[in-house]
Design an enzyme around this catalytic site. Structure first.
Site, PDB file in Angstrom:
ATOM      1  N   ARG A  84     -17.038  -6.351  -0.119  1.00  0.00           N
ATOM      2  CA  ARG A  84     -16.015  -6.147  -1.166  1.00  0.00           C
ATOM      3  C   ARG A  84     -16.184  -7.221  -2.221  1.00  0.00           C
ATOM      4  NH1 ARG A  84      -9.601  -5.277  -0.283  1.00  0.00           N
ATOM      5  NH2 ARG A  84     -10.418  -3.233   0.264  1.00  0.00           N
TER       6      ARG A  84
ATOM      7  N   LYS B  58     -21.269 -21.806  -4.466  1.00  0.00           N
ATOM      8  CA  LYS B  58     -22.219 -22.732  -5.113  1.00  0.00           C
ATOM      9  C   LYS B  58     -22.961 -22.063  -6.258  1.00  0.00           C
ATOM     10  CE  LYS B  58     -23.176 -24.418  -0.487  1.00  0.00           C
ATOM     11  NZ  LYS B  58     -24.194 -24.218   0.564  1.00  0.00           N
TER      12      LYS B  58
ATOM     13  N   ARG C 100      -6.435  -3.979   5.606  1.00  0.00           N
ATOM     14  CA  ARG C 100      -6.836  -2.703   6.193  1.00  0.00           C
ATOM     15  C   ARG C 100      -8.347  -2.529   6.256  1.00  0.00           C
ATOM     16  NH1 ARG C 100      -2.018  -2.614   4.620  1.00  0.00           N
ATOM     17  NH2 ARG C 100      -2.891  -3.899   3.009  1.00  0.00           N
ATOM     18  N   THR C 101      -9.023  -2.701   5.138  1.00  0.00           N
ATOM     19  CA  THR C 101     -10.452  -2.381   5.104  1.00  0.00           C
ATOM     20  C   THR C 101     -11.225  -3.314   6.019  1.00  0.00           C
ATOM     21  OG1 THR C 101     -10.056  -1.826   2.798  1.00  0.00           O
ATOM     22  CG2 THR C 101     -12.350  -1.878   3.520  1.00  0.00           C
TER      23      THR C 101
ATOM     24  N   HIS D 196     -13.825   2.675  -4.328  1.00  0.00           N
ATOM     25  CA  HIS D 196     -13.487   2.263  -2.965  1.00  0.00           C
ATOM     26  C   HIS D 196     -13.794   3.489  -2.085  1.00  0.00           C
ATOM     27  CE1 HIS D 196     -11.769   0.333   0.406  1.00  0.00           C
ATOM     28  NE2 HIS D 196     -10.590  -0.021  -0.069  1.00  0.00           N
TER      29      HIS D 196
END
Ligand code: CP
Length: 371
Positions: free
Chosen positions: A140, A119, A89-90, A174
């Site tokens: 995120r 890395k 969704r996001t 969020h």
């Protein structure tokens, strides 16, 4: 329209924490623009799919498009999408939102493996570098043992030369989810105060729960019912924050064991279901916990006729699919509302005409206090 050209400090447009939206007037501005973005999306979808708009609708479409960044700049604004945790969704709604407002997008849906994080590049270095390639970054990150999610989001935003939008930070925050949640609640219930909101499920790890509680607590006389098993209760810091806030806005919260869920459902205006966040519970195998959270048609039959059921999704097994057809189930509309809310937020971040400084992100304050 000015496209972030007057400002030396672009950091202040970052969206990291819902507490930036503590002023109900500022929140109103975001939600009102989101509502116009919904209208714009509906009209343009109708145009593209059916080619049947009345003249008045075409005029309205032109009027709404005036609100967008679409004018004759040398290039489109660019959103960099950087997801170190999975998302449907996001990630997709942000991408669709950016394209719908006339922007461009690139990025990585699996930055953990396909960026130089693999890395060992630091958050700060990545922010500095990626910030040179776009106009806004949507990020995120799960956080880790030494750096909780919000700390990572704050470090990233504070090291980045362009605005950063937190698309989910570990178990902490969020913010764009909770903005779309209040958009949904306002749309369905026509208010953000005097509400009885029941949160059910994993309240310990649910970042959407935390973020939404912060927003509900800013409005008057809301009551929050927290329903979970003992090992998934809301974290202590949040409860302390609510107790401090209570004399100011009248916010109250009560905790219930899952056995009392029916009593809670009977009194709820909004039922906010959450899934067990197994990704933060590595090593646990007690799948039996899941069954404790299943909302069935029998439960729903106990609810008020005008109450609503929400869920940030993804759903696992905590809402029986038989509940989906009940008109009170709003979780799929809720996910769609993410598109409009994110169109509004990107618009506000990328242009100055919507008064974006109203939610100003204070990097120093964030470094010290947003936990
Ligand atoms: N609600 C939510 O954040 O969903 P995704 O993880 O699919 O983005």
């Amino acid at each position: 329209v000015s496209f972030l050209q007057k400002n030396d400090d672009l950091k202040k447009y970052s969206i990291i924490d819902t507490r930036q939206f503590k002023d109900p007037e500022v929140l109103d501005k975001v939600l009102n623009l989101a509502s116009e973005m919904e209208e714009l999306s509906d009209l343009s979808d109708n145009w593209i799919r059916n080619n049947e708009l009345h003249d008045s609708e075409k005029d309205r479409l032109v009027e709404l498009r005036e609100k967008l960044y679409l004018s004759d700049y040398p290039r489109k604004p660019i959103m960099v999408s950087l997801f170190v945790q999975p998302s449907t969704r996001t990630s997709f709604s942000f991408t669709s939102a950016m394209k719908r407002i006339g922007g461009d997008v690139f990025g990585s849906e699996n930055a953990k493996d396909f960026s130089s994080f693999a890395k060992g590049e630091s958050i700060e270095d990545a922010a500095e570098v990626i910030g040179g390639y776009g106009d806004v970054i949507v990020m995120r990150h799960p956080g880790d043992e030494n750096h909780p999610g919000n700390k990572v989001a704050v470090n990233f935003a504070n090291s980045c030369p362009i605005p950063v939008i937190n698309a989910g930070a570990g178990t902490d925050q969020h913010p764009t989810q909770s903005l779309l949640d209040v958009y949904t609640i306002r749309k369905e219930k026509s208010r953000l105060n005097d509400l009885n909101v029941a949160f059910i499920g994993d309240l310990k790890n649910g970042r959407t729960v935390r973020s939404l509680i912060y927003l509900l607590a800013q409005h008057s006389n809301n009551k929050i019912d927290l329903v979970s098993t003992d090992d998934y209760t809301l974290k202590l810091d949040m409860k302390e924050w609510l107790r401090e806030k209570s004399p100011k806005t009248g916010i109250k919260f009560y905790e219930y064991d899952i056995d009392n869920v029916v009593d809670v459902l009977r009194n709820a205006d909004v039922v906010y279901m959450t899934r067990l966040q197994k990704e933060y519970e590595t090593g646990r195998t007690d799948a039996a916990n899941n069954s404790a959270y299943i909302l069935t048609p029998k439960h729903v039959s106990e609810m008020n006729k005008d109450s609503i059921i929400m869920h940030p999704l993804p759903r696992v097994d905590e809402i029986d699919p038989a509940v989906d057809d009940d008109p009170r189930s709003k979780y799929f509309e809720q996910a769609k509302n993410g598109l409009y809310t994110r169109m509004a937020l990107l618009n506000m971040v990328l242009t100055e005409k919507h008064g974006i400084t109203d939610w100003e992100y204070d990097s120093e304050k964030a470094a010290n206090s947003y936990k």
